[in-house]
Design an enzyme around this catalytic site. Sequence first.
Site, mmCIF file in Angstrom:
data_model
loop_
_atom_site.group_PDB
_atom_site.id
_atom_site.type_symbol
_atom_site.label_atom_id
_atom_site.label_comp_id
_atom_site.label_asym_id
_atom_site.label_seq_id
_atom_site.Cartn_x
_atom_site.Cartn_y
_atom_site.Cartn_z
ATOM 1 N N SER A 677 82.355 -50.643 2.607
ATOM 2 C CA SER A 677 83.276 -50.101 1.610
ATOM 3 C C SER A 677 84.746 -50.343 1.952
ATOM 4 C CB SER A 677 83.034 -48.599 1.424
ATOM 5 O OG SER A 677 83.241 -47.892 2.623
ATOM 6 N N LYS A 720 84.988 -38.940 -0.812
ATOM 7 C CA LYS A 720 86.176 -39.769 -0.635
ATOM 8 C C LYS A 720 87.343 -39.267 -1.479
ATOM 9 C CE LYS A 720 83.545 -43.904 0.634
ATOM 10 N NZ LYS A 720 83.116 -45.263 0.256
#
Length: 794
Positions: A677, A720
């Site tokens: 990511s 996140k």
Amino acid sequence: MSEPTLKIPSSLPIYVMHEHVVFPHMVFPLFVKAARLAVIEEAMHRDHLIGLVFCRAVEDCRYDDLAEIGTLCRIRQMVRLPEGGAKVIVEGLLRIRLQGALQEQPWLLAVIEVVEDEPSAGLVTEALVQSVNALLKIALAYGRPLPGDVLKMIDQIDDPGRLADLVAVYLNLDVAFQQRILETLNPLERLKEVYLQLTGEVQKMQVRGEVQSEVARRMGKTQKEYILREQMRQIQEELGEEDPRQAEFAELRRQVGDAGMPDSVLAIAEKELRRLERINPASPEYTVARTYIEYLCSVPWRKATEDRLDIAYAQQVLDEDHYDLKKIKERILEYLAVRSLRAATKGPILCFVGPPGVGKTSLGRSIARAMGRKFIRISLGGMKDEAEIRGHRRTYIGALPGRIIQEICRAEANNPVFMLDEVDKIGQDFRGDPASALLEVLDPEQNDTFTDHYLDVPFDLSRVMFIATANVLDPVPSALRDRMEVISLPGYSEEEKLQIAFRYLIAKQVEENGLAGREFTIDEAALKRLIRDYTREAGVRGLDRHIASLCRKVAKQIAQGDEPARRVSAQDLEAFLGPRRFFASVAEEEDRVGVATGLAWTEAGGDIIFVEATRMAGKGGLILTGSLGEVMQESARAALSFVQANAAAFGLAAESFPEQDVHIHVPSGAIPKDGPSAGVAMAAALVSLFARIPLRRDVAMTGELTLSGRILPVGGIKEKVLAARRAGVTTVLLPGKNREHLEEVDESLREGLTIRFVESLPEILQAALARTAGTLAAPAPGSEVSAGFFFPPP
């Protein structure tokens, strides 16, 4: 006589023996420590000859402590051992007498002379040899094991001295007697000593044989007593008298009848009970059989608690104990609704997955209280033995059922809420694989006939509500994961932590630290600062510990007689807890070239990471540091390849790449990092580096970048986003295919954040680059790069 080819030196290295005596014609293994190897190595240089002499002193053996007579030996083999020292094979040759010491350090060197046996022959000697042979055969008949080659050798030896030496070795006599035999130079006298000792050994064997015969006779007597007891029991029954043992069996029969066992299990229990009646109480098998029957009776075959199917009450209990967690609460209420419509519903298999401290374990207790069920919890962390789940078979000493059956027996109900804590931390070794043993337990289609190895009868686990907890799902085997309904518990936002602190944590710590009934409060501003500056976690354990620390400080003031603080404000935190520990590193730092702000997911929730890139003169190499895993390293290589391949689209000088090395670093190098990511953050850092344009510090990004420029979706979106909000980020860039995952994040948690969905790297650069330092050039005319990669200057 000595060997014709053997040259006897006048002096020999002497190896001191403490526990053994070596005879001539004997092959003996000698284990020599490293500290004493010098004398062996010296002997290897002197025709492999060495003297072995017994020392009477236990420690600090001197020359005066040595026996006068020893054995001249030849070293046949020396093998050095890996742990130090050596194994030495020596062969006894002749008797020697020590005449004096030439040196004592570092090893003993002595003057020797060979000692010859005195002559002996005649009828007495022959008769004694025959007697010793006969006694050896008697000893063998009484079970004294002797090697077959030794017996054959003894039959062939007619030399009385050598026969005496050989028998002394294999009689296992004490060392002092063996040394005495070695020092006896008259073979006839030596053989007489051995004959007397051998006679004593044979007599002892005869006595032992008589004792064994007596034991066998008494065993027959025990069997006779058993028959008489059975006859006595029959007589007592005829007379109407009660036998204590029969009363015990009657109680066991009553327990078997009242246990509510299924018919198949009841037949096994009655069979074991009849077998128990025939076993002697003194036999170990009696205890094993009785314990098994008692366990069968203690299993709650038909005992169950009645479910409280009041959905409103369940909602109230769950809200009292836990804030938010709407998805989990809704799942429990759905189960109760189905139970109210259909009683024969199998228990669900849930798996709560989330970072530490979000309330997974305590949620299980709340579910049990809301449903009116018993609560069971076992920790699977570090469990390596499959028998912990399935139990041991009864053939083993001290066998017990597995933890599943044991805990259900303690709960006395067959429908508890059963929590399997830390399912992601199960171990595996030679004793089995507990995770595989759980496959049957956590399968609603199979666990209605779960068979524990100890009970060896099926038990219905389908009514049990199993709840597993885990921090991450990756270590959990896919087959086990497929059997569970996974419910994620993401980390809490700042607002949620505030509510949890005001509703639960402060009241709990005030009670536990003796401040109940006293005026004590913590300001909202103090709590906010406590959350931002003193904790960085997805759960609330750290927050709970800090609140407890504040309560303890006030309790100490009261105990010392000082005026206690009644209200803790934000300004008081440093006085109570010291300086703050965490800083809003994004909001407080300036934009820099080659530094991108990324978003990562960890076991403790979401977090921000910084990807730093720099370049130097070189040959086009790539350096990666920061404890990066293989996947993250591959993402870095893919990002560099993409930027190099499309340098023209970004206005970069492609010819400069082969002349420079690129170094990508992710700080906090002691923490391992992995995953794809961070690919877009690495690519953005590289473009910023080569274009010399800073990246905005308050723009955080996540996504996997492919070589074709696509941005693939990633996981942990809610965690996140929360991490970005905690760190002071204003804009979050997410892959376009993660748009639907944003629905998991409440509107209140997105307040103050600008969330943009991107499909390509140019879109990310448009939002992240600070254009005050310059602009990117347009692609060269005729470039094959599609217009989708180019973004116009502002």
